[in-house]
Design a protein around this motif. Structure first.
Motif, mmCIF file in Angstrom:
data_model
loop_
_atom_site.group_PDB
_atom_site.id
_atom_site.type_symbol
_atom_site.label_atom_id
_atom_site.label_comp_id
_atom_site.label_asym_id
_atom_site.label_seq_id
_atom_site.Cartn_x
_atom_site.Cartn_y
_atom_site.Cartn_z
ATOM 1 N N ILE A 165 0.827 -1.202 0.000
ATOM 2 C CA ILE A 165 0.000 0.000 0.000
ATOM 3 C C ILE A 165 0.870 1.266 0.000
ATOM 4 C CG2 ILE A 165 -0.183 0.074 2.525
ATOM 5 C CD1 ILE A 165 -3.132 0.977 2.111
ATOM 6 N N ASN A 166 0.342 2.303 -0.621
ATOM 7 C CA ASN A 166 1.068 3.572 -0.735
ATOM 8 C C ASN A 166 0.824 4.448 0.495
ATOM 9 O OD1 ASN A 166 2.493 5.747 -1.753
ATOM 10 N ND2 ASN A 166 0.802 6.492 -3.003
ATOM 11 N N SER A 167 1.096 3.898 1.650
ATOM 12 C CA SER A 167 0.922 4.607 2.928
ATOM 13 C C SER A 167 1.307 3.640 4.034
ATOM 14 C CB SER A 167 -0.535 5.063 3.109
ATOM 15 O OG SER A 167 -1.404 3.943 3.213
ATOM 16 N N GLU A 168 1.056 4.029 5.267
ATOM 17 C CA GLU A 168 1.232 3.072 6.359
ATOM 18 C C GLU A 168 0.067 2.088 6.328
ATOM 19 O OE1 GLU A 168 1.560 5.131 10.036
ATOM 20 O OE2 GLU A 168 3.475 6.064 9.545
ATOM 21 N N LEU A 169 0.276 0.895 6.875
ATOM 22 C CA LEU A 169 -0.795 -0.095 6.908
ATOM 23 C C LEU A 169 -1.944 0.433 7.753
ATOM 24 C CD1 LEU A 169 1.308 -3.345 7.393
ATOM 25 C CD2 LEU A 169 0.015 -2.710 5.355
ATOM 26 N N PRO A 170 -3.192 0.401 7.229
ATOM 27 C CA PRO A 170 -4.344 0.932 7.973
ATOM 28 C C PRO A 170 -4.582 0.174 9.282
ATOM 29 C CG PRO A 170 -4.880 0.506 5.663
ATOM 30 C CD PRO A 170 -3.546 -0.119 5.917
ATOM 31 N N LYS A 171 -5.147 0.867 10.265
ATOM 32 C CA LYS A 171 -5.434 0.233 11.560
ATOM 33 C C LYS A 171 -6.412 -0.922 11.395
ATOM 34 C CE LYS A 171 -4.517 4.233 14.535
ATOM 35 N NZ LYS A 171 -5.072 5.168 15.538
ATOM 36 N N SER A 172 -7.376 -0.744 10.497
ATOM 37 C CA SER A 172 -8.366 -1.806 10.278
ATOM 38 C C SER A 172 -7.702 -3.072 9.737
ATOM 39 C CB SER A 172 -9.449 -1.326 9.302
ATOM 40 O OG SER A 172 -8.866 -0.815 8.119
ATOM 41 N N TYR A 173 -6.628 -2.904 8.968
ATOM 42 C CA TYR A 173 -5.894 -4.068 8.467
ATOM 43 C C TYR A 173 -5.124 -4.735 9.602
ATOM 44 C CZ TYR A 173 -2.417 -6.878 6.036
ATOM 45 O OH TYR A 173 -1.622 -7.922 5.630
ATOM 46 N N LEU A 174 -4.478 -3.911 10.440
ATOM 47 C CA LEU A 174 -3.692 -4.446 11.548
ATOM 48 C C LEU A 174 -4.571 -5.172 12.561
ATOM 49 C CD1 LEU A 174 -1.310 -1.402 12.108
ATOM 50 C CD2 LEU A 174 -0.760 -3.552 10.964
ATOM 51 N N ASN A 233 -7.625 -6.670 11.891
ATOM 52 C CA ASN A 233 -8.172 -7.904 11.301
ATOM 53 C C ASN A 233 -7.801 -7.942 9.821
ATOM 54 O OD1 ASN A 233 -9.695 -10.082 10.353
ATOM 55 N ND2 ASN A 233 -11.387 -9.662 11.765
ATOM 56 N N SER A 234 -6.616 -8.455 9.543
ATOM 57 C CA SER A 234 -6.111 -8.455 8.168
ATOM 58 C C SER A 234 -6.953 -9.316 7.236
ATOM 59 C CB SER A 234 -4.657 -8.935 8.140
ATOM 60 O OG SER A 234 -4.555 -10.247 8.665
ATOM 61 N N GLU A 235 -7.445 -10.452 7.726
ATOM 62 C CA GLU A 235 -8.234 -11.359 6.877
ATOM 63 C C GLU A 235 -9.528 -10.695 6.423
ATOM 64 O OE1 GLU A 235 -9.768 -15.991 6.920
ATOM 65 O OE2 GLU A 235 -8.029 -15.361 8.072
ATOM 66 N N LYS A 236 -10.195 -10.020 7.337
ATOM 67 C CA LYS A 236 -11.441 -9.331 6.988
ATOM 68 C C LYS A 236 -11.173 -8.183 6.022
ATOM 69 C CE LYS A 236 -15.462 -7.083 9.105
ATOM 70 N NZ LYS A 236 -16.091 -6.648 10.380
ATOM 71 N N TYR A 237 -10.052 -7.482 6.217
ATOM 72 C CA TYR A 237 -9.694 -6.353 5.359
ATOM 73 C C TYR A 237 -9.432 -6.831 3.929
ATOM 74 C CZ TYR A 237 -7.427 -1.972 3.986
ATOM 75 O OH TYR A 237 -7.105 -0.798 3.363
ATOM 76 N N ILE A 238 -8.654 -7.903 3.784
ATOM 77 C CA ILE A 238 -8.353 -8.461 2.458
ATOM 78 C C ILE A 238 -9.616 -8.986 1.806
ATOM 79 C CG2 ILE A 238 -7.105 -10.278 1.225
ATOM 80 C CD1 ILE A 238 -5.335 -7.982 2.166
ATOM 81 N N ASP A 239 -10.469 -9.608 2.587
ATOM 82 C CA ASP A 239 -11.736 -10.142 2.071
ATOM 83 C C ASP A 239 -12.602 -9.014 1.510
ATOM 84 O OD1 ASP A 239 -13.547 -12.419 1.707
ATOM 85 O OD2 ASP A 239 -14.822 -11.350 3.146
ATOM 86 N N SER A 240 -12.615 -7.867 2.200
ATOM 87 C CA SER A 240 -13.412 -6.723 1.723
ATOM 88 C C SER A 240 -12.833 -6.175 0.422
ATOM 89 C CB SER A 240 -13.451 -5.622 2.788
ATOM 90 O OG SER A 240 -12.164 -5.075 3.003
ATOM 91 N N LEU A 241 -11.517 -6.134 0.288
ATOM 92 C CA LEU A 241 -10.886 -5.689 -0.954
ATOM 93 C C LEU A 241 -11.261 -6.605 -2.113
ATOM 94 C CD1 LEU A 241 -7.232 -4.698 0.062
ATOM 95 C CD2 LEU A 241 -9.145 -3.179 -0.414
#
Length: 216
Positions: free
Chosen positions: A190-199, A201-209
């Motif tokens: 990602i072109n920034s710091e990793l979002p808090k929502s990813y940190l 629950n990364s699985e849920k974040y990737i699933d939403s993408l």
């Protein structure tokens, strides 16, 4: 007397350098580079000049030792054999260096702020990597920022993702998620710091993408 001394010196120098070989050329270059390194270290000492001279010095000494050994061998072995041997060794070293520094790169051109690489493509899928150099391969992605690669790519140490040039800050995370009941490895860049929502629950974040990109 001065002329005689100069003539003697030139004869010795000629005898020392000639006949010309790869090592004699390298020896001259090493003297030039080492002189530059010493000059930089004395005139503007800093971290770079110190590192530079620490790398150059042992390499130059190694070249000089080989050069002296070569001069001794030239008295016993034919010049042609020495030259052919040096060319063969240089070519072999070039091949080894090229192989060790080879890479499989994926260059991504996208306006989106993230790239998701999934290692879930079937073995039968064909990805047209272009050959770059002797052993390197490159794939240019322009139409998507969601990339599917064969699972074997997950364990390639030479895999390199080249993000867009306009990205100023890059954060990367390598992990795995569950897709349709199957565990899949991925790279999230990602072109920034990793979002808090990813940190959180990364699985849920990737699933939403994945859902967003699938819906499009």
């Amino acid at each position: 007397m001065k002329n005689l001394t100069m003539v003697t010196f030139l004869k010795m120098l000629k005898k020392f350098i000639f006949p010309i070989t790869l090592l004699s050329i390298l020896s001259i270059l090493s003297v030039v580079i080492l002189t530059e390194a010493l000059y930089l270290n004395f005139t503007s000492p800093n971290l770079f000049s110190g590192f530079y001279i620490s790398i150059v010095t042992p390499i130059a000494i190694g070249i000089w030792i080989l050069f002296i050994l070569e001069r001794v061998l030239l008295r016993k072995i034919a010049y042609k054999i020495i030259i052919l041997s040096e060319i063969g060794i240089a070519f072999l070293l070039f091949i080894i260096f090229s192989y060790q520094n080879s890479k499989t790169s994926i260059r991504i051109e996208t306006n989106k702020p993230f790239v998701l690489v999934l290692f879930d493509a079937p073995k039968s899928s064909s990805i047209s990597f272009e050959k770059k150099g002797l052993f390197s391969k490159e794939l240019v992605i322009k139409d998507t920022n969601l990339i599917h690669l064969n699972p074997s790519f997950e364990f390639k140490n030479d895999l390199k993702i080249e993000t867009p040039e306009h990205w100023k800050q890059t954060s990367t995370d390598k992990s795995s998620t569950t897709i349709q009941g199957k565990k899949v490895g991925y790279l999230f860049i990602i072109n920034s710091e990793l979002p808090k929502s990813y940190l959180i629950n990364s699985e849920k974040y990737i699933d939403s993408l994945l859902h967003i990109n699938t819906a499009k």
